[in-house]
Design a protein around this motif. Sequence first.
Motif: not given
Lengths: 133, 133, 133, 133, 133, 133
Positions: E11-33
């Motif tokens: 369970m991690v937080a992260h954010s992306f740089r680049g317009e292609v990511f849209g709202p995922a440029q904000e700090l958000h998170g994920a449960t990665f299986t």
Amino acid sequence: MFAVEVTDHIMVAHSFRGEVFGPAQELHGATFTISAAFLAEQLDDNGIVVDIGRAFEALKAVLAPLNYRNLDELPQFKGVNTTTEFLTRHVFDELAAAVRAGKLGRAPHEIAALRITIGESTSARAWYEAPLW
Amino acid sequence: MFAVEVTDHIMVAHSFRGEVFGPAQELHGATFTISAAFLAEQLDDNGIVVDIGRAFEALKAVLAPLNYRNLDELPQFKGVNTTTEFLTRHVFDELAAAVRAGKLGRAPHEIAALRITIGESTSARAWYEAPLW
Amino acid sequence: MFAVEVTDHIMVAHSFRGEVFGPAQELHGATFTISAAFLAEQLDDNGIVVDIGRAFEALKAVLAPLNYRNLDELPQFKGVNTTTEFLTRHVFDELAAAVRAGKLGRAPHEIAALRITIGESTSARAWYEAPLW
Amino acid sequence: MFAVEVTDHIMVAHSFRGEVFGPAQELHGATFTISAAFLAEQLDDNGIVVDIGRAFEALKAVLAPLNYRNLDELPQFKGVNTTTEFLTRHVFDELAAAVRAGKLGRAPHEIAALRITIGESTSARAWYEAPLW
Amino acid sequence: MFAVEVTDHIMVAHSFRGEVFGPAQELHGATFTISAAFLAEQLDDNGIVVDIGRAFEALKAVLAPLNYRNLDELPQFKGVNTTTEFLTRHVFDELAAAVRAGKLGRAPHEIAALRITIGESTSARAWYEAPLW
Amino acid sequence: MFAVEVTDHIMVAHSFRGEVFGPAQELHGATFTISAAFLAEQLDDNGIVVDIGRAFEALKAVLAPLNYRNLDELPQFKGVNTTTEFLTRHVFDELAAAVRAGKLGRAPHEIAALRITIGESTSARAWYEAPLW
């Protein structure tokens, strides 16, 4: 009512006595997927039902004596059919004792009920739910 | 309360009447994943709620007349919308009759309630639960 | 490449020999979820890889002698560890023979390969894939 | 009792205050899988609990302000631990308001209760269920 | 080719740089299986690809430095987008090193390839598969 | 090889011609769960295979003309059996055209292959995978 539920699994052998069980009278086995839900009317000051880490530990402590075993040979199950239904009640009783002993880290009476769900395959499962008080 | 739940599926066509259904007014279809839970206060002498083999058979007997059919053309569904919710109740009524007729192999009054759950996709499902007595 | 895959499950007991297996050296058991995929370069005139009904029957025929059994006692598995990996190969070999015997209802050489996947829990599985020719 | 349940998901960051949370005191994140069940004693004239399209929209409207955000920075969550349990109640309150405002397209008093279930991983989830009236 | 696959989650937080990511440029998170599959042409003398216990440990060792963290702040990920795809390759590289260092308990060259699959939600996942030699 | 896979579903009616289909010769239906995987040797400068938002849109655009329809009545499927296998190829061809038209937002030749997987129930699915160039 709030609930928090954690899930673990065990791999066991067993057999059943009684014609109703047909081929399951033979020694066979199962991967049991076991979910334990703790129910409470109110969250505590941290905003939780119970500490999820303690919930996993409490469930694992109940399952450890069963995992990788032939249930037919365990003294605590002597003379009973360890059906999926029976095991939901067994896990319930053990976790209820853990709650009452304060092992979940919350005042016992604040945990109102437990629901134990055990899946034996993708097409069959059983559960047992009852109040603790 | 104890429960045992078995799961099967059917593949059917149907359509709905009413503007609320939007594009589902067209003839379309669904894979319905159908779970039937039998609830009882006590386990029987074998340590089960009902014989799981009989539970699968009883559910299959209810589903067989629907499977691989266009529900719009079945006389028993004439003039009704066979929504997921409606079907939960249809399966409930048919399985309740099976319980009352003793087809589950247990004294009917010892089965307290049924819960029928039908999934239509990974993001939508319906259920109906009611006591039998 | 096209593929059609069908899934069934078995409930078996077994034990392993070898220190690497730790607690799984004890007699225990598993619900194995078994998927058999049939691969072909081209669809037949009906627009299918193989008849899905025959695929289910062929898989069930392979699994029937194992279901509800203690694999340690089956003569065909004498002296081997019936690991999940081993069982993927066992099912592969049996289904490959069924394909070659024409039991899938399609010219054998039109089925290019098989992939057998066996899940032992929600967190562990194995597979075996190989060409048939 | 009938129920219709719809499921969506959000991807958020957050952190918790309190020693009980251990490593989850660090900023981390989760994919929350969120199911909202609407319960009713009777189906309406169309044979549904609520319009499933409206149910999806209502749930999405509640989740939109949270999705792809750091919950620690949202003013509505200032000073609280946005635990899975807390979020079940937050979604419940927002959807209850939507029901009462008639946004589900059914007379509000005909919807008896809501159950919100949030999965944080394949082995942990929480739910909150309560009557609306 | 045989494969054994084990699954864990973080369970991690992260954010992306680049317009292609849209709202995922904000700090958000994920449960990665996260599933790690080890592929081999032959089983070893025990009838396994690798010891499943060691496979779980090796995967957990790779995931531990990431779990409950904000990936944006980890020095090893400085200046990169920690997309699901990127993470499949990161886990691949780390597990490939573990295989080459003999940590899986089998002669390194007998493990032919790895496939890493990461699910970010029930509707999106990524994988990376490559030979080791 | 890297891959990114997105999943959606449709609910359709159809029927098959040919004795091999048995009861599925009747008009029936299915919820098809459809996954589209885009494969690439290298990630782009953003660290992705393709923009996942565009991938969802491209898949939805292919599925929209089929969703909530009777496939038997669609002119593009006249005279063919719309089997699960056939549909994997149909979705493949449509998405391949989208890739070649640059609709995925990446240089077409950098996307090496597609794999389309369609589940028709929890126990049956089909897939089609092929290189694009």
